[in-house]
Design an enzyme around this catalytic site. Structure first.
Site, short mmCIF file in Angstrom:
data_model
loop_
_atom_site.label_atom_id
_atom_site.label_comp_id
_atom_site.label_asym_id
_atom_site.label_seq_id
_atom_site.Cartn_x
_atom_site.Cartn_y
_atom_site.Cartn_z
N ASP A 162 0.86 -1.20 0.00
CA ASP A 162 0.00 0.00 0.00
C ASP A 162 0.89 1.25 0.00
O ASP A 162 0.87 2.04 0.94
CB ASP A 162 -0.93 0.00 1.23
CG ASP A 162 -0.18 -0.06 2.55
OD1 ASP A 162 -0.77 0.35 3.58
OD2 ASP A 162 1.00 -0.51 2.58
N HIS B 35 9.44 0.11 8.88
CA HIS B 35 8.68 -1.12 9.13
C HIS B 35 8.82 -2.12 7.96
O HIS B 35 9.23 -3.26 8.13
CB HIS B 35 7.19 -0.80 9.29
CG HIS B 35 6.86 0.13 10.42
ND1 HIS B 35 6.85 -0.25 11.75
CD2 HIS B 35 6.50 1.42 10.42
CE1 HIS B 35 6.50 0.76 12.51
NE2 HIS B 35 6.28 1.79 11.73
O1 RIB Z 1 2.25 -0.43 10.99
C1 RIB Z 1 3.13 -0.16 9.94
C2 RIB Z 1 2.54 -0.54 8.62
O2 RIB Z 1 1.43 0.29 8.32
C3 RIB Z 1 3.52 -0.35 7.44
O3 RIB Z 1 3.26 -1.32 6.46
C4 RIB Z 1 3.16 1.01 6.92
O4 RIB Z 1 3.45 1.13 5.52
C5 RIB Z 1 1.68 1.02 7.13
O5 RIB Z 1 1.09 0.36 6.03
CA CA Z 2 2.88 -0.70 4.12
#
Ligand code: RIB
Ligand code: CA
Length: 330
Positions: A25, A256
């Site tokens: 995303d 992340h």
């Molecule tokens: O919690 C972090 C996640 O949420 C990551 O994938 C960031 O891109 C959002 O999608």
């Molecule tokens: Ca993400």
């Protein structure tokens, strides 16, 4: 005390790059992960599928096409996925984190390439059934597409090379709610279906990524790398960095999604433990990935579930330096 990895076991020479599909995303940390994978000869990104989350699904698709064009990799197909979770309505994009355009509001031109005609779930099924080698799914957004693909073709369970996902929190607090991580919370019903399957799953969640801070001095290196991928990252990261300054009072960004690629490339730098995971669907803990602990008598809720490899720690500074080496490649 910072955990440091044991010396790596001698690694057997890798012959064929590991085939992966990233479900994304994009999202600024998604962009880092996609570019990390593209720069890694150990991996072959055979497709990108898109999902709602940081953006509405059509914008996720537009951004995935843009990212691949900037990297000169429009040969990689992009298939659009679900516009909403399995059961509840979509909760809305995270404009304040990634920008209204999902890419730091840098006003990118529209992509020239078109998305793949299949839906994300059908694309995953087609690619897995056609591939001579197992494909590993790397979901870095909500798990709706993965749940749909597994439901539409249950044979995927034994054909997939695994799932390495960014999401969840076993012992860490949440980030979208006090108890749940954003990707899982966006579609807990889908996540619960995924965690019940017997595909080998590695959960790269907030237990690790809430500490995976790429500090300002490391971020600033990206602008010095003479390639279009790093230059794009240097353009979009300031928006995400400002969010972290305001929300976490930290100078840096939580990478992340990159940690999934880091795990695929450098698993010896991670500390993991196996747990059965239940995704909570009700009440204040909705969206939490709750592990079955050795303690506790009443463990029926986890009975029969396969183990999930949960990432608890890693040599984060080493992994960030390694990632920058890949982003620096021409
Ligand atoms: O919690 C972090 C996640 O949420 C990551 O994938 C960031 O891109 C959002 O999608
Ligand atoms: Ca993400």
């Amino acid at each position: 005390m910072r955990w440091t990895a044991p010396p790596p076991a001698p690694r057997k020479a890798q012959t064929v790059p590991r085939k992966i599909i990233i479900d994304t995303d994009p999202g600024i940390d998604d962009a880092l992960a996609i570019y990390y994978a593209l720069a890694a000869p150990e991996l072959e990104l055979v497709g990108v599928t898109t999902i709602f989350g940081n953006c509405e699904a059509p914008l996720s698709t537009t951004n995935a096409l843009r990212l691949l064009e900037i990297a000169g990799r429009s040969d990689i197909p992009v298939a659009e996925g679900a516009h909403a979770p399995l059961v509840v309505p979509f909760g809305g994009a995270a404009d304040f984190v990634h920008g209204a355009d999902g890419q730091g509001d840098v006003n990118l031109p529209p992509p020239k390439t078109a998305k793949h005609p299949l839906s994300a779930a059908q694309f995953i099924i087609e690619m897995v059934n056609r591939s001579p080698d197992p494909i590993t799914l790397v979901p870095i957004g909500p798990l709706t597409n993965i749940a749909l693909a597994l439901a539409l073709d249950p044979t995927l369970e034994r054909k997939l090379g695994g799932i390495v996902l960014m999401g969840g929190n076993a012992f860490a607090l949440g980030n979208i709610t006090p108890t749940a991580e954003a990707n899982i919370h966006a579609d807990p019903e889908a996540a619960e279906r995924v965690f019940r399957t017997h595909v080998p799953i590695v959960m790269v969640g907030l237990d690790l990524t809430d500490r995976a801070l790429m500090t300002g001095d490391k971020i600033d290196q990206l602008a010095t790398f003479d390639n279009p991928r790093a230059q794009h990252l240097a353009r979009i990261i300031p928006f995400y960095r400002k969010f972290h300054q305001q929300w976490y009072e930290a100078d840096g960004i939580l990478i992340h999604d990159s940690m999934t690629i880091a795990y695929l490339l450098h698993p010896h730098l991670f500390r993991t433990r196996n747990y059965q995971i239940v995704v909570e669907l009700h009440g204040v803990n909705r969206g939490r990935t709750t592990p079955a602990l050795e303690r506790g008598i009443n463990r029926e809720a986890w009975a029969g579930r396969p183990n999930v490899t949960v990432c608890l720690d890693a040599d984060i500074s080493a992994l960030i330096d390694l990632e920058l080496q890949y982003h620096a490649k021409p």
